[in-house]
Design a protein around this motif. Structure first.
Motif, PDB file in Angstrom:
ATOM      1  N   TYR A 296       0.839  -1.210   0.000  1.00 21.12           N
ATOM      2  CA  TYR A 296       0.000   0.000   0.000  1.00 21.12           C
ATOM      3  C   TYR A 296       0.870   1.254   0.000  1.00 21.12           C
ATOM      4  N   GLU A 297       1.919   1.203   0.808  1.00 13.69           N
ATOM      5  CA  GLU A 297       2.816   2.359   0.871  1.00 13.69           C
ATOM      6  C   GLU A 297       3.590   2.540  -0.438  1.00 13.69           C
ATOM      7  N   ALA A 298       4.122   1.416  -0.958  1.00 12.55           N
ATOM      8  CA  ALA A 298       4.879   1.492  -2.222  1.00 12.55           C
ATOM      9  C   ALA A 298       3.990   1.965  -3.367  1.00 12.55           C
ATOM     10  N   GLY A 299       2.706   1.678  -3.265  1.00 17.12           N
ATOM     11  CA  GLY A 299       1.800   2.011  -4.366  1.00 17.12           C
ATOM     12  C   GLY A 299       1.277   3.435  -4.350  1.00 17.12           C
ATOM     13  N   GLN A 300       1.533   4.165  -3.267  1.00 18.47           N
ATOM     14  CA  GLN A 300       0.940   5.502  -3.148  1.00 18.47           C
ATOM     15  C   GLN A 300       1.251   6.387  -4.352  1.00 18.47           C
ATOM     16  N   GLU A 301       2.512   6.401  -4.792  1.00 21.88           N
ATOM     17  CA  GLU A 301       2.881   7.291  -5.895  1.00 21.88           C
ATOM     18  C   GLU A 301       2.253   6.843  -7.223  1.00 21.88           C
ATOM     19  N   HIS A 302       1.727   5.604  -7.257  1.00 16.61           N
ATOM     20  CA  HIS A 302       1.083   5.101  -8.472  1.00 16.61           C
ATOM     21  C   HIS A 302      -0.441   5.111  -8.345  1.00 16.61           C
ATOM     22  N   GLY A 303      -0.923   5.719  -7.265  1.00 16.50           N
ATOM     23  CA  GLY A 303      -2.380   5.842  -7.079  1.00 16.50           C
ATOM     24  C   GLY A 303      -3.055   4.551  -6.664  1.00 16.50           C
ATOM     25  N   ILE A 304      -2.334   3.702  -5.914  1.00 17.35           N
ATOM     26  CA  ILE A 304      -2.919   2.409  -5.515  1.00 17.35           C
ATOM     27  C   ILE A 304      -4.153   2.612  -4.643  1.00 17.35           C
ATOM     28  N   ILE A 305      -5.115   1.707  -4.784  1.00 14.48           N
ATOM     29  CA  ILE A 305      -6.289   1.703  -3.912  1.00 14.48           C
ATOM     30  C   ILE A 305      -6.529   0.273  -3.435  1.00 14.48           C
ATOM     31  N   ALA A 306      -7.340   0.125  -2.395  1.00 18.09           N
ATOM     32  CA  ALA A 306      -7.911  -1.174  -2.053  1.00 18.09           C
ATOM     33  C   ALA A 306      -9.250  -1.237  -2.779  1.00 18.09           C
ATOM     34  N   ALA A 307      -9.556  -2.376  -3.378  1.00 13.37           N
ATOM     35  CA  ALA A 307     -10.807  -2.503  -4.124  1.00 13.37           C
ATOM     36  C   ALA A 307     -11.563  -3.737  -3.649  1.00 13.37           C
ATOM     37  N   GLY A 308     -12.887  -3.722  -3.841  1.00 16.82           N
ATOM     38  CA  GLY A 308     -13.747  -4.752  -3.249  1.00 16.82           C
ATOM     39  C   GLY A 308     -14.426  -5.670  -4.265  1.00 16.82           C
ATOM     40  N   ARG A 309     -15.301  -6.506  -3.744  1.00 19.93           N
ATOM     41  CA  ARG A 309     -15.954  -7.542  -4.546  1.00 19.93           C
ATOM     42  C   ARG A 309     -16.852  -6.994  -5.642  1.00 19.93           C
ATOM     43  N   ALA A 310     -17.433  -5.825  -5.446  1.00 23.17           N
ATOM     44  CA  ALA A 310     -18.359  -5.293  -6.462  1.00 23.17           C
ATOM     45  C   ALA A 310     -17.583  -5.013  -7.746  1.00 23.17           C
ATOM     46  N   ALA A 311     -16.439  -4.318  -7.622  1.00 21.87           N
ATOM     47  CA  ALA A 311     -15.592  -4.087  -8.794  1.00 21.87           C
ATOM     48  C   ALA A 311     -15.067  -5.418  -9.331  1.00 21.87           C
ATOM     49  N   PHE A 312     -14.635  -6.274  -8.443  1.00 20.21           N
ATOM     50  CA  PHE A 312     -14.073  -7.585  -8.807  1.00 20.21           C
ATOM     51  C   PHE A 312     -15.029  -8.375  -9.696  1.00 20.21           C
ATOM     52  N   ASN A 313     -16.304  -8.421  -9.291  1.00 19.61           N
ATOM     53  CA  ASN A 313     -17.287  -9.200 -10.032  1.00 19.61           C
ATOM     54  C   ASN A 313     -17.542  -8.617 -11.412  1.00 19.61           C
ATOM     55  N   SER A 314     -17.548  -7.304 -11.515  1.00 21.64           N
ATOM     56  CA  SER A 314     -17.722  -6.643 -12.804  1.00 21.64           C
ATOM     57  C   SER A 314     -16.529  -6.935 -13.715  1.00 21.64           C
ATOM     58  N   LEU A 315     -15.335  -6.829 -13.178  1.00 21.32           N
ATOM     59  CA  LEU A 315     -14.123  -7.022 -13.976  1.00 21.32           C
ATOM     60  C   LEU A 315     -14.004  -8.461 -14.477  1.00 21.32           C
ATOM     61  N   ARG A 316     -14.378  -9.433 -13.626  1.00 26.67           N
ATOM     62  CA  ARG A 316     -14.217 -10.829 -14.044  1.00 26.67           C
ATOM     63  C   ARG A 316     -15.265 -11.188 -15.106  1.00 26.67           C
ATOM     64  N   LEU A 317     -16.431 -10.555 -15.052  1.00 31.80           N
ATOM     65  CA  LEU A 317     -17.419 -10.823 -16.108  1.00 31.80           C
ATOM     66  C   LEU A 317     -16.977 -10.202 -17.430  1.00 31.80           C
TER      67      LEU A 317
END
Ligand code: THG
Length: 466
Positions: free
Chosen positions: A312-333
């Motif tokens: 999470y810390e290393a990703g800050q400069e790249h705009g990292i986020i935590a993402a959840g199941r709602a996005a996950f389900n859309s992306l996998r479909l």
């Protein structure tokens, strides 16, 4: 009582034919996780079932109690980020994070999700659109801890997996294989991934406790039949954890906290490696259910929070986020990845479900291979539908009309944020062709949709293999 006729039919078939034609995985006693087998859990859940038996439940309606039975090591961070949790198999799973609400202001016009009707808006947030956007354009962390995993080890491990799965598992250590477990009739019991970590040690990502009990029972029988081919199946889910680090900038993030080589040619797609990340011992598997560059990163539960914080810390400069199941389900479909129990069950053969590619017919006999060899041409197929109006989201299990007749049903559905339209997968007669028009019934309305080529996103695999 409510299911008496169906149960009678299934039991009669089991007695006479040895197999029910209706998939029974939702009735299997073995489906319960250990935390669901306590007397208190059984008592409370059974009483609540009685209360709800005739209610119309929303497909995402959360269990209210008992909750917080299982949490991943990232739980404190998830709480800090305002996770909205739903429950599955006793696990608390973030569906989206309120901390990402501010991203909605930055969200490009093409990614702005349409308003939803009041039913499909329940237990949902437009924040999922922002999380999908960040995953496709930057990088995101997904908590994959609840994905059940087992270690299969011993001199008979390879034999067991070769015999029970449709995959060619006999590859060199480091290989990961996506394959199916079939029943004797060629129906899909499950779809799994098998990583060969060492010659006689494998890690399998499975779908549920029914899979675990099946593998364990078969392992015990194989060991009893020939002790020189002993094999042990161990549920390692609780003692380990997993982060999916996915997105086009995933390599930038991981390179900041590891000196291991994550370049494209060293750790190839569908390969695994033992690495160090921020000093922690991690098993990295290069695959992604959301269809982006990146890795599933496994470590022991005690190290999980440190792994999360480092990424999470290393990703800050790249705009990292935590993402959840709602996005996950859309992306996998969007990527066309099937979910066992929704897209397919033992009622379906691989080819019908679009999973024929996972069956290695030339590897020799395996459970279900004889039945597949004699299987007739499919009369129905799982198809990808795109909703024509670009805004009507359905939920799953709705009837689908083809040639003005009810001809199938929706298996899973989600708004596809990358394509800007709702997606539904559905069973349809085999004669339905790409470009054909169908209608999905939703609260008495007929929603026009089009049978579409799949996957809708990255059919050339450039994102995953890049
Ligand atoms: N990760 C791991 N194990 C799992 C899942 C996971 N086991 C259960 C379930 N999820 C299995 N489902 C899938 C579905 C698709 C893929 C992986 C797991 C996948 N498919 C590639 C494809 O179709 O493009 C396979 C490519 C190939 O065969 O080489 O990645 O999420 N660990």
């Amino acid at each position: 009582m409510t299911h008496s006729a169906g149960v009678a039919k299934a039991v009669a078939e089991l007695l006479v034919e040895g197999r029910s034609r209706t998939d029974l995985h939702e009735c299997e006693v073995a489906r319960f996780e250990d935390v669901q087998r306590s007397e208190a859990y059984v008592s409370e859940t059974s009483q609540q079932n009685f209360v709800e038996i005739y209610d119309i439940l929303h497909p995402l309606q959360p269990k209210e109690s008992p909750r917080n039975l299982r949490t991943s090591p990232f739980y404190p961070r998830q709480q800090e980020l305002g996770a909205f949790f739903l429950e599955s198999g006793g696990w608390e799973r973030p569906h989206w994070y309120e901390a990402n609400a501010n991203l909605l202001k930055e969200l490009p016009e093409a990614w702005q999700p349409p308003e939803r009707d009041s039913w499909s808006a329940r237990f949902h947030s437009p924040i999922a659109a922002a999380e999908a956007w960040k995953t496709r354009t930057a990088v995101a962390l997904y908590d994959m801890t609840p994905l059940k995993r087992v270690e299969v080890s011993g001199p008979g491990a390879l034999d067991l997996l070769q015999r029970l799965s449709t995959g060619q598992i006999n590859k060199k250590p480091g290989a990961v294989t996506y394959c199916l477990l079939l029943d004797e009739a060629g129906g899909v019991r499950s779809d799994i991934t098998v990583a060969r970590l060492a010659a006689e040690r494998f890690q399998a990502g499975i779908n549920n406790n029914v899979d675990y009990e099946y593998l364990r029972r078969e392992a015990a029988e194989q060991t009893a039949a020939d002790s020189s081919r002993w094999v042990q199946v161990r549920d390692i889910t609780a003692g380990t954890c997993c982060i999916g680090l996915w997105g086009p900038l995933a390599r930038e993030v991981i390179s900041k906290v590891s000196s291991d080589d994550f370049s494209n040619n060293t750790l190839k797609y569908f390969r695994s490696a033992q690495v160090r990340i921020a000093g922690l011992s991690v098993t990295a598997m290069r695959l992604s259910y959301v269809g982006e560059l990146g890795w599933e990163l496994y470590t022991t539960s005690d190290q999980g929070l440190k792994l999360w914080d480092a990424l999470y810390e290393a990703g800050q400069e790249h705009g990292i986020i935590a993402a959840g199941r709602a996005a996950f389900n859309s992306l996998r479909l969007e990527k066309g990845y099937r979910l066992f129990g929704h897209e397919m069950t033992s009622e379906h053969r691989p080819e019908e479900a679009g999973l024929g590619f996972a069956v290695k017919a030339d590897k020799g006999d395996f459970v279900g291979s004889a039945a597949l060899a004699e299987a007739p041409e499919p009369t129905r197929r799982l198809r990808c539908l795109v909703v024509d109006d670009g805004r009507s989201v359905v939920m799953g299990k709705e009837p689908v009309y083809f040639d003005a007749k009810p001809a199938g049903y929706v298996t899973s559905a989600a708004f596809g944020h990358t394509i800007g339209k709702p997606i539904a997968y559905a069973w349809l007669p085999a004669e339905a062709a790409e470009g054909d028009k169908v209608e999905i019934e939703y609260f008495g309305r007929r929603i026009p949709a089009t049978v579409s080529a799949e996957p809708l996103v990255d059919p050339g695999m450039e994102r995953l293999r890049g």
